[in-house]
Design a protein around this motif. Structure first.
Motif, mmCIF file in Angstrom:
data_model
loop_
_atom_site.group_PDB
_atom_site.id
_atom_site.type_symbol
_atom_site.label_atom_id
_atom_site.label_comp_id
_atom_site.label_asym_id
_atom_site.label_seq_id
_atom_site.Cartn_x
_atom_site.Cartn_y
_atom_site.Cartn_z
ATOM 1 N N ILE A 191 0.900 -1.129 -0.057
ATOM 2 C CA ILE A 191 -0.049 0.013 -0.004
ATOM 3 C C ILE A 191 0.779 1.161 -0.033
ATOM 4 C CG2 ILE A 191 -1.645 1.419 1.184
ATOM 5 C CD1 ILE A 191 -2.586 -1.403 2.572
ATOM 6 N N ALA A 192 0.676 2.035 -1.146
ATOM 7 C CA ALA A 192 1.615 3.460 -1.291
ATOM 8 C C ALA A 192 3.027 3.149 -1.023
ATOM 9 C CB ALA A 192 1.174 4.438 -0.017
ATOM 10 N N GLY A 193 3.473 1.984 -1.575
ATOM 11 C CA GLY A 193 4.877 1.633 -1.200
ATOM 12 C C GLY A 193 5.481 1.088 -2.573
ATOM 13 N N GLY A 194 6.905 0.578 -2.900
ATOM 14 C CA GLY A 194 7.529 -0.060 -3.916
ATOM 15 C C GLY A 194 8.191 -1.096 -3.553
ATOM 16 N N GLY A 195 9.206 -1.173 -4.256
ATOM 17 C CA GLY A 195 10.205 -2.533 -4.057
ATOM 18 C C GLY A 195 11.472 -1.867 -3.555
ATOM 19 N N LEU A 196 12.093 -2.826 -2.870
ATOM 20 C CA LEU A 196 13.504 -2.678 -2.204
ATOM 21 C C LEU A 196 14.340 -3.455 -3.110
ATOM 22 C CD1 LEU A 196 13.210 -3.317 1.954
ATOM 23 C CD2 LEU A 196 13.659 -1.112 0.367
ATOM 24 N N PRO A 197 15.776 -3.053 -3.057
ATOM 25 C CA PRO A 197 16.814 -3.949 -3.934
ATOM 26 C C PRO A 197 16.563 -5.205 -3.403
ATOM 27 C CG PRO A 197 17.736 -1.833 -3.272
ATOM 28 C CD PRO A 197 16.307 -2.062 -2.281
ATOM 29 N N GLY A 198 16.472 -6.251 -4.539
ATOM 30 C CA GLY A 198 16.355 -7.585 -4.406
ATOM 31 C C GLY A 198 15.037 -8.070 -4.104
ATOM 32 N N SER A 199 14.134 -7.296 -4.049
ATOM 33 C CA SER A 199 12.772 -7.723 -3.927
ATOM 34 C C SER A 199 11.985 -8.370 -5.078
ATOM 35 C CB SER A 199 11.634 -6.421 -3.693
ATOM 36 O OG SER A 199 12.182 -5.671 -2.798
ATOM 37 N N PHE A 200 11.147 -9.322 -4.689
ATOM 38 C CA PHE A 200 10.354 -9.900 -5.945
ATOM 39 C C PHE A 200 11.276 -11.037 -6.483
ATOM 40 C CE2 PHE A 200 8.310 -5.851 -5.969
ATOM 41 C CZ PHE A 200 7.195 -6.253 -4.897
ATOM 42 N N ALA A 201 11.965 -11.688 -5.617
ATOM 43 C CA ALA A 201 12.857 -12.987 -6.200
ATOM 44 C C ALA A 201 12.364 -14.207 -5.557
ATOM 45 C CB ALA A 201 14.280 -12.414 -5.715
ATOM 46 N N GLY A 202 12.755 -15.358 -5.760
ATOM 47 C CA GLY A 202 12.344 -16.430 -5.271
ATOM 48 C C GLY A 202 11.335 -17.018 -5.631
ATOM 49 N N PRO A 203 10.399 -17.732 -4.855
ATOM 50 C CA PRO A 203 9.097 -18.336 -5.085
ATOM 51 C C PRO A 203 8.180 -17.129 -5.602
ATOM 52 C CG PRO A 203 9.976 -19.484 -3.245
ATOM 53 C CD PRO A 203 10.871 -18.133 -3.436
ATOM 54 N N ALA A 204 7.538 -17.287 -6.954
ATOM 55 C CA ALA A 204 6.815 -16.264 -7.192
ATOM 56 C C ALA A 204 5.334 -16.343 -6.396
ATOM 57 C CB ALA A 204 6.222 -16.388 -8.723
ATOM 58 N N ALA A 205 4.784 -15.323 -5.726
ATOM 59 C CA ALA A 205 3.627 -14.938 -5.078
ATOM 60 C C ALA A 205 2.767 -13.947 -5.571
ATOM 61 C CB ALA A 205 3.827 -14.703 -3.881
ATOM 62 N N PRO A 206 1.573 -13.959 -5.566
ATOM 63 C CA PRO A 206 0.523 -12.776 -6.241
ATOM 64 C C PRO A 206 1.010 -11.465 -5.007
ATOM 65 C CG PRO A 206 -0.770 -14.621 -5.102
ATOM 66 C CD PRO A 206 0.616 -15.110 -5.050
ATOM 67 N N VAL A 207 0.649 -10.475 -5.582
ATOM 68 C CA VAL A 207 0.946 -9.167 -4.924
ATOM 69 C C VAL A 207 -0.145 -8.370 -5.331
ATOM 70 C CG1 VAL A 207 2.559 -7.286 -4.328
ATOM 71 C CG2 VAL A 207 3.527 -9.430 -4.793
ATOM 72 N N LEU A 208 -0.746 -7.605 -4.445
ATOM 73 C CA LEU A 208 -2.023 -6.723 -4.914
ATOM 74 C C LEU A 208 -1.090 -5.353 -4.268
ATOM 75 C CD1 LEU A 208 -4.672 -5.068 -4.912
ATOM 76 C CD2 LEU A 208 -5.068 -6.018 -2.450
ATOM 77 N N PHE A 209 -1.167 -4.364 -5.230
ATOM 78 C CA PHE A 209 -0.708 -2.893 -5.090
ATOM 79 C C PHE A 209 -1.752 -2.133 -4.841
ATOM 80 C CE2 PHE A 209 2.491 -5.063 -6.909
ATOM 81 C CZ PHE A 209 4.014 -4.667 -6.397
ATOM 82 N N VAL A 210 -1.965 -1.257 -3.784
ATOM 83 C CA VAL A 210 -3.016 -0.130 -3.684
ATOM 84 C C VAL A 210 -2.076 1.137 -3.467
ATOM 85 C CG1 VAL A 210 -4.513 0.546 -2.001
ATOM 86 C CG2 VAL A 210 -4.198 -1.865 -2.411
ATOM 87 N N HIS A 211 -2.427 2.166 -4.446
ATOM 88 C CA HIS A 211 -1.711 3.334 -4.356
ATOM 89 C C HIS A 211 -2.825 4.625 -4.699
ATOM 90 C CE1 HIS A 211 2.863 4.108 -4.392
ATOM 91 N NE2 HIS A 211 2.049 5.278 -4.475
ATOM 92 N N GLY A 212 -2.703 5.849 -4.400
ATOM 93 C CA GLY A 212 -3.413 6.970 -4.667
ATOM 94 C C GLY A 212 -2.601 7.471 -5.757
ATOM 95 N N THR A 213 -3.230 7.981 -6.880
ATOM 96 C CA THR A 213 -2.585 8.631 -8.048
ATOM 97 C C THR A 213 -2.297 9.963 -7.866
ATOM 98 O OG1 THR A 213 -4.648 9.198 -8.793
ATOM 99 C CG2 THR A 213 -4.091 7.181 -9.410
ATOM 100 N N ALA A 214 -2.643 10.490 -6.844
ATOM 101 C CA ALA A 214 -1.747 11.747 -6.487
ATOM 102 C C ALA A 214 -1.171 12.000 -5.110
ATOM 103 C CB ALA A 214 -3.029 12.826 -6.067
ATOM 104 N N ASP A 215 -0.428 10.637 -4.887
ATOM 105 C CA ASP A 215 0.495 10.426 -3.904
ATOM 106 C C ASP A 215 1.675 11.487 -3.670
ATOM 107 O OD1 ASP A 215 2.056 9.444 -1.763
ATOM 108 O OD2 ASP A 215 1.297 7.385 -2.030
ATOM 109 N N PRO A 216 1.602 12.488 -2.947
ATOM 110 C CA PRO A 216 2.929 13.337 -2.923
ATOM 111 C C PRO A 216 4.366 12.868 -2.157
ATOM 112 C CG PRO A 216 1.399 13.963 -1.021
ATOM 113 C CD PRO A 216 0.685 12.764 -1.991
#
Length: 298
Positions: A191-216
Motif C-alpha cells: 500500500i503506497a509503497g514500492g520495491g526494495l533492492p532484491g525484492s520479488f525474487a524467489g518463489p513467485a507469489a501474487p501481490v496486490l498494490f494499492v496506491h493513490g494516483t496523487a500521492d505526494p
C-alpha cells in the motif's frame, strides 16, 4: 478484444496461476486443498508482546485475532504480518487490521525499532533491516503455535502467510519477497509503497498494490514500477486523485473498496477461496474513485 473480455481473461489467468501451494517432501511444491473460508465475521481480540526485549532490536508486536465467547475462535487461521510506515504505529492502522481479523485472519503488526513513532534513534535507512524483523516475528509466531500454554497455540496456520504494509511498510513487505524466501509466504499487499533492492525474487507469489494516483510522498510511478517487476500474478488498485493513505481511514470514500479488495485478496490467496478472487474486479469497481487492473504471472 473488448475491455470486458480482456478483464475476464486476465482474472481467469490470475486464478489459474495462483493455486495455493505448500512445501512437500523434497522441497517441491504442490496444491493445497482449499479449506472453507469463514462466513460472516468474528469478534476480535488483541494482545501485545515484545520480541527479544533485551536485544539490540527489541520488537513490540500487536496481534489481532478472531475470538468467540471471549476466547480465541476454534480453528487455524492464516497469518498476515502488517508493517507500518515511517513515524507510525500498529494501532494507527487498526481500522484495517481489526477488520481483517474479523474476517478470519490473525494479524501481527510489529513496531519497528528505528522507524516507529517515538523511536529514540529514528532513521528511515533502517527500513532495509525490517524484512528480517518481520521474518523474526514469523519464527516467533511458530513458537507460540507450538507452545503448550499460549492461547494462540494450535490456532496459527503458518503454512499460509501474507505480508502487507503501508508506505515504508510497503517497501518492507516487498523486501520479504527476496531470493530464497519460504514458499509459505503466499501473498503480499503493498500500500503506497514500492520495491526494495532484491525484492520479488524467489518463489513467485501474487501481490496486490494499492496506491493513490496523487500521492505526494511515494509517487504512483514507484508503485507501478514494482508492479511491473513482480514475477507472479499481480493486481493494481489505483485510488483516483487520492493522496498517501487517507483512504485507509474508516469513513473515507476510498476505505470501502480498499477493505473489500484486500480482504477478498487475502481470502483468495490464503484460504484458496476462488469466489473471492473472482470478486476482486467488482470489489474495486467505482468509476469515479478507483481503477483496477490485473495480470497473470510473467
Amino acid at each position: 478484444m473488448g475491455a470486458g473480455r480482456l478483464m475476464a481473461v486476465l482474472v481467469t489467468a490470475l486464478l489459474a496461476g495462483c493455486a495455493p501451494a505448500t512445501a512437500v517432501a523434497g522441497g517441491a511444491t504442490g496444491p493445497v486443498p482449499a479449506r472453507r473460508a469463514p462466513e460472516g465475521s468474528y469478534a476480535v481480540g488483541v494482545r501485545t508482546l515484545t520480541l527479544d526485549p533485551r536485544s539490540a532490536r527489541p520488537l513490540p508486536v500487536t496481534i489481532w485475532y478472531p475470538t468467540s465467547t471471549g476466547q480465541v475462535a476454534a480453528g487455524r487461521f492464516p497469518v498476515v504480518v502488517y508493517s507500518h510506515g515511517l513515524g507510525s504505529l500498529p494501532e494507527l492502522h487498526a481500522g484495517l487490521t481489526t477488520r481483517w481479523a474479523a474476517a478470519g485472519f490473525v494479524v501481527a503488526a510489529p513496531a519497528y525499532p528505528h522507524t516507529r513513532l517515538g523511536a529514540a534513534y529514528f532513521t528511515r535507512a533502517d527500513v532495509r533491516h525490517q524484512p528480517a524483523d518481520a521474518w523474526r516475528l514469523i519464527r516467533h509466531l511458530g513458537g507460540l503455535d507450538r507452545s503448550p500454554v499460549d492461547p494462540l497455540a494450535g490456532h496459527l496456520d503458518l503454512t499460509s502467510v501474507a505480508a502487507a504494509g503501508h508506505s515504508a511498510g510497503g517497501f518492507t513487505t516487498s523486501g520479504m519477497f527476496s531470493e530464497g524466501h519460504p514458499a509459505r509466504l503466499r501473498a503480499g499487499i503493498v500500500i503506497a509503497g514500492g520495491g526494495l533492492p532484491g525484492s520479488f525474487a524467489g518463489p513467485a507469489a501474487p501481490v496486490l498494490f494499492v496506491h493513490g494516483t496523487a500521492d505526494p510522498v511515494v509517487p504512483v510511478t514507484v508503485g507501478r514500477a514494482a508492479y511491473a517487476r513482480t514475477p507472479g500474478p499481480a493486481v493494481f488498485l489505483s485510488l483516483l486523485g487520492q493522496d498517501h493513505g487517507a483512504y485507509l481511514t474508516p469513513g473515507h470514500p476510498g476505505f470501502a473498496p480498499v477493505l473489500a479488495t484486500t480482504t477478498d485478496f487475502l481470502r483468495w490467496t490464503l484460504y484458496g477461496d476462488r469466489a473471492a478472487g473472482s470478486r476482486l474486479p467488482a470489489d474495486a469497481h467505482s468509476p469515479t474513485l478507483t481503477s483496477y487492473e490485473s495480470r497473470p504471472a510473467h
